[in-house]
Design an enzyme around this catalytic site. Structure first.
Site, PDB file in Angstrom:
ATOM      1  N   HIS A 274       0.856  -1.181   0.000  1.00 12.88           N
ATOM      2  CA  HIS A 274       0.000   0.000   0.000  1.00 12.88           C
ATOM      3  C   HIS A 274       0.893   1.232   0.000  1.00 12.88           C
ATOM      4  O   HIS A 274       1.892   1.267   0.715  1.00 12.88           O
ATOM      5  CB  HIS A 274      -0.916  -0.006   1.240  1.00 12.88           C
ATOM      6  CG  HIS A 274      -2.110   0.859   1.055  1.00 12.88           C
ATOM      7  ND1 HIS A 274      -2.048   2.224   1.130  1.00 12.88           N
ATOM      8  CD2 HIS A 274      -3.400   0.553   0.752  1.00 12.88           C
ATOM      9  CE1 HIS A 274      -3.243   2.722   0.887  1.00 12.88           C
ATOM     10  NE2 HIS A 274      -4.082   1.729   0.648  1.00 12.88           N
ATOM     11  N   ASP A 328      -7.606  -5.681   0.793  1.00  7.53           N
ATOM     12  CA  ASP A 328      -8.150  -6.659  -0.145  1.00  7.53           C
ATOM     13  C   ASP A 328      -7.752  -8.095   0.175  1.00  7.53           C
ATOM     14  O   ASP A 328      -8.294  -9.026  -0.412  1.00  7.53           O
ATOM     15  CB  ASP A 328      -7.688  -6.324  -1.573  1.00  7.53           C
ATOM     16  CG  ASP A 328      -8.405  -5.098  -2.109  1.00  7.53           C
ATOM     17  OD1 ASP A 328      -9.575  -4.909  -1.749  1.00  7.53           O
ATOM     18  OD2 ASP A 328      -7.796  -4.339  -2.871  1.00  7.53           O
TER      19      ASP A 328
HETATM   20  N1  CMC Z   1       3.998  -7.695  -4.187  1.00  8.58           N
HETATM   21  C1  CMC Z   1       5.317  -7.670  -4.406  1.00  8.58           C
HETATM   22  N2  CMC Z   1       6.026  -6.536  -4.455  1.00  8.58           N
HETATM   23  C2  CMC Z   1       5.391  -5.391  -4.263  1.00  8.58           C
HETATM   24  C3  CMC Z   1       4.018  -5.346  -4.007  1.00  8.58           C
HETATM   25  C4  CMC Z   1       3.311  -6.566  -3.983  1.00  8.58           C
HETATM   26  N3  CMC Z   1       2.000  -6.603  -3.765  1.00  8.58           N
HETATM   27  N4  CMC Z   1       3.629  -4.072  -3.878  1.00  8.58           N
HETATM   28  C5  CMC Z   1       4.726  -3.327  -4.019  1.00  8.58           C
HETATM   29  N5  CMC Z   1       5.795  -4.116  -4.254  1.00  8.58           N
HETATM   30  C6  CMC Z   1       7.181  -3.707  -4.499  1.00  8.58           C
HETATM   31  C7  CMC Z   1       7.362  -3.268  -5.925  1.00  8.58           C
HETATM   32  O1  CMC Z   1       7.705  -4.330  -6.756  1.00  8.58           O
HETATM   33  C8  CMC Z   1       8.439  -2.229  -5.780  1.00  8.58           C
HETATM   34  O2  CMC Z   1       9.672  -2.900  -5.595  1.00  8.58           O
HETATM   35  P1  CMC Z   1      11.049  -2.280  -6.184  1.00  8.58           P
HETATM   36  O3  CMC Z   1      11.212  -0.976  -5.490  1.00  8.58           O
HETATM   37  O4  CMC Z   1      12.061  -3.309  -5.828  1.00  8.58           O
HETATM   38  O5  CMC Z   1      10.824  -2.135  -7.663  1.00  8.58           O
HETATM   39  C9  CMC Z   1       8.118  -1.547  -4.455  1.00  8.58           C
HETATM   40  O6  CMC Z   1       7.419  -2.537  -3.693  1.00  8.58           O
HETATM   41  C10 CMC Z   1       7.219  -0.328  -4.614  1.00  8.58           C
HETATM   42  O7  CMC Z   1       6.082  -0.723  -5.387  1.00  8.58           O
HETATM   43  P2  CMC Z   1       5.167   0.278  -6.175  1.00  8.58           P
HETATM   44  O8  CMC Z   1       4.329  -0.491  -7.116  1.00  8.58           O
HETATM   45  O9  CMC Z   1       6.023   1.381  -6.713  1.00  8.58           O
HETATM   46  O10 CMC Z   1       4.304   0.852  -4.975  1.00  8.58           O
HETATM   47  P3  CMC Z   1       3.065   1.804  -5.151  1.00  8.58           P
HETATM   48  O11 CMC Z   1       2.968   2.578  -3.909  1.00  8.58           O
HETATM   49  O12 CMC Z   1       3.159   2.527  -6.444  1.00  8.58           O
HETATM   50  O13 CMC Z   1       1.853   0.760  -5.319  1.00  8.58           O
HETATM   51  C11 CMC Z   1       0.141  -0.763  -4.825  1.00  8.58           C
HETATM   52  C12 CMC Z   1       0.935   0.440  -4.322  1.00  8.58           C
HETATM   53  C13 CMC Z   1      -1.015  -1.029  -3.865  1.00  8.58           C
HETATM   54  C14 CMC Z   1      -0.446  -0.425  -6.209  1.00  8.58           C
HETATM   55  C15 CMC Z   1       1.064  -2.000  -4.913  1.00  8.58           C
HETATM   56  O14 CMC Z   1       1.522  -2.325  -3.632  1.00  8.58           O
HETATM   57  C16 CMC Z   1       0.389  -3.183  -5.597  1.00  8.58           C
HETATM   58  O15 CMC Z   1       0.388  -3.252  -6.817  1.00  8.58           O
HETATM   59  N6  CMC Z   1      -0.179  -4.151  -4.787  1.00  8.58           N
HETATM   60  C17 CMC Z   1      -0.880  -5.278  -5.359  1.00  8.58           C
HETATM   61  C18 CMC Z   1      -2.290  -4.878  -5.789  1.00  8.58           C
HETATM   62  C19 CMC Z   1      -3.185  -4.650  -4.594  1.00  8.58           C
HETATM   63  O16 CMC Z   1      -3.252  -5.420  -3.664  1.00  8.58           O
HETATM   64  N7  CMC Z   1      -3.937  -3.527  -4.657  1.00  8.58           N
HETATM   65  C20 CMC Z   1      -4.897  -3.150  -3.622  1.00  8.58           C
HETATM   66  C21 CMC Z   1      -4.439  -1.929  -2.876  1.00  8.58           C
HETATM   67  S1  CMC Z   1      -5.322  -1.615  -1.350  1.00  8.58           S
HETATM   68  C22 CMC Z   1      -6.947  -1.298  -1.776  1.00  8.58           C
HETATM   69  C23 CMC Z   1      -7.157  -0.326  -2.854  1.00  8.58           C
HETATM   70  O17 CMC Z   1      -6.508   0.716  -2.946  1.00  8.58           O
HETATM   71  O18 CMC Z   1      -8.047  -0.578  -3.664  1.00  8.58           O
END
Ligand code: CMC
Length: 397
Positions: A274, A328
């Site tokens: 998140h 989620d």
């Molecule tokens: N699994 C594995 N690695 C992850 C995950 C994950 N779920 N989430 C983030 N990371 C890693 C990502 O690969 C990156 O690593 P590196 O710096 O080595 O490249 C680092 O953490 C930062 O990730 P990001 O995608 O830049 O983080 P963000 O703040 O842009 O994204 C997020 C937040 C929620 C979109 C992301 O964590 C994600 O895609 N999670 C999976 C989808 C999910 O569960 N979404 C529901 C979110 S909560 C409810 C809602 O908002 O609807």
């Protein structure tokens, strides 16, 4: 005017402001609706801790709090509940329109279209009239669940069920969806899920709602744009994907290997991570307790063992990066036990989040300035138009 950029320059040439992809950490508005302490795992709505609301409030009371800023008196709550109850039905024209949707279409697309269609029925020219605002809030909160349930029955070839006046908000939704009056505990747990999903500051769909609201368009367009944004797998759509992942992993013993493979392939683990939280999402903590309450009463689900194993195995692999279960991760297990089809998990999220979107709509109208950010242009310098016979096929074509 084209801002001149050096390759790799991430600052706007004229203003010097740094580009932050995804607006990470950039305040885009001021808001008094919800606060998140992502280091401590704390979430408050209008100053009230989420845990207190989940234990003591109801979804409609929480929606009232979010939208009007204060907990209602008993008269105010009774009036609001009554108004919502009176507006649950949707026009036969909307139902007929939904019957023309393809049954194979995703329910979020059906919801986005039907929410937008409400704007055809109600004037859009009165957004500065408090009565119009109250009526729009009531209509949207009342009708969104009816439309979600209606599409579910329509796509099975059945006629939608009419709302039942003797049932409270959540019980009525479960009744319209499953055609059975729910167990009171199931209705109470579902209502609690709605409270947990009702608001979460400037997430993608709420930002979308505020951007749309800032143009002074009608609230149905505001909600429809937010529904479209919520649908994506990085946002509300993740709850569907979590269950698919749990099924793919299959058993608790496979959790570690699954995570290793996902990390090697640089694949996101759904239901984890998140932007705001660096600890376990407090909503996931409450949802996990609700899952266990559901299973104690209605029987265990083996996928919960898989989920717990993934959370355990992820601690050492993703925990050091501040990646923990989000809202989620456990919600789908509750919905599955309630008999809600998987592709309705995100529409259920929308039923709840409409309260937050409407709170932000009102707040935006209270101090509006249209959203119009800038960009850092990285395209071609000005160039001369070329007749078609002189062009070579570009690699993008
Ligand atoms: N699994 C594995 N690695 C992850 C995950 C994950 N779920 N989430 C983030 N990371 C890693 C990502 O690969 C990156 O690593 P590196 O710096 O080595 O490249 C680092 O953490 C930062 O990730 P990001 O995608 O830049 O983080 P963000 O703040 O842009 O994204 C997020 C937040 C929620 C979109 C992301 O964590 C994600 O895609 N999670 C999976 C989808 C999910 O569960 N979404 C529901 C979110 S909560 C409810 C809602 O908002 O609807």
């Amino acid at each position: 005017m084209v801002a001149q950029q050096q390759p790799g320059d991430l600052r706007h040439a004229r203003t010097g402001i740094e580009l932050r992809p995804g607006l990470d950490g950039v305040p885009a508005t001021q808001s008094s609706i919800c606060d998140i302490d992502g280091d401590q795992g704390l979430l408050t709505y209008r100053g009230y801790p989420m845990q207190d609301l989940a234990a003591n409030s109801s979804f409609l009371e929480t929606a009232y709090l979010l939208i009007w800023g204060e907990l209602p008196s008993s008269d105010q709550l009774a009036d609001f509940e009554h108004a919502v109850q009176m507006h649950r039905r949707v026009s036969f024209r909307v139902r007929d329109m939904m019957k023309c949707f393809p049954a194979s279409g995703h329910p979020m697309d059906a919801l986005q279209s039907s929410a937008a269609s409400l704007g055809l029925f109600y004037s859009r020219r009165a957004i500065d009239d408090p009565q119009y605002i109250y009526d729009a809030v009531v209509r949207l909160i009342a009708k969104i669940p009816t439309m979600v349930a209606a599409f579910q029955l329509i796509r099975k070839g059945q006629d939608p069920i009419q709302p039942r006046d003797d049932l409270a908000y959540s019980a009525n939704f479960l009744y319209m969806l499953t055609e059975r009056e729910p167990d009171p505990l199931a209705a109470r747990i579902f209502d609690c899920c709605l409270m947990l999903h009702a608001e979460h500051s400037l997430n993608a769909s709420t930002f979308s709602a505020r951007v749309t609201a800032s143009t002074l368009t009608d609230p149905y367009a505001v909600v429809a744009s937010a529904v479209g944004t919520l649908a994506g797998p990085l946002h509300g759509g993740a709850n569907e994907d979590v269950l698919a992942m749990l099924e793919e992993v299959g058993s608790a013993g496979n959790a570690g290997a699954y995570l290793d493979e996902a990390m090697q392939a640089k694949r996101k683990v759904m239901g984890f991570g998140h932007r705001e939280y660096k600890v376990k999402d407090p909503r996931a903590v409450i949802l996990q307790a609700l899952v266990e309450e559901m299973f104690d009463r209605f029987g265990h689900d083996d996928l919960y063992d898989v989920a717990r194993a993934i959370e355990r195995e992820a601690e050492s692999r993703l925990g050091p990066k501040g990646i923990y279960p989000n809202v989620d991760f456990y919600s789908g297990l509750v919905y599955r036990k309630l008999g809600i089809p998987r592709d309705l998990f995100t529409p259920v999220f929308a039923i709840a989040r409409v309260a937050g979107w409407l709170a932000h709509w009102r707040e935006q109208l209270g101090a509006n300035r249209i959203f119009r950010p800038s960009q850092i242009y990285s395209g071609s310098e000005p160039r001369s138009w070329m007749p078609i016979e002189q062009r070579v096929t570009s690699p993008a074509a």
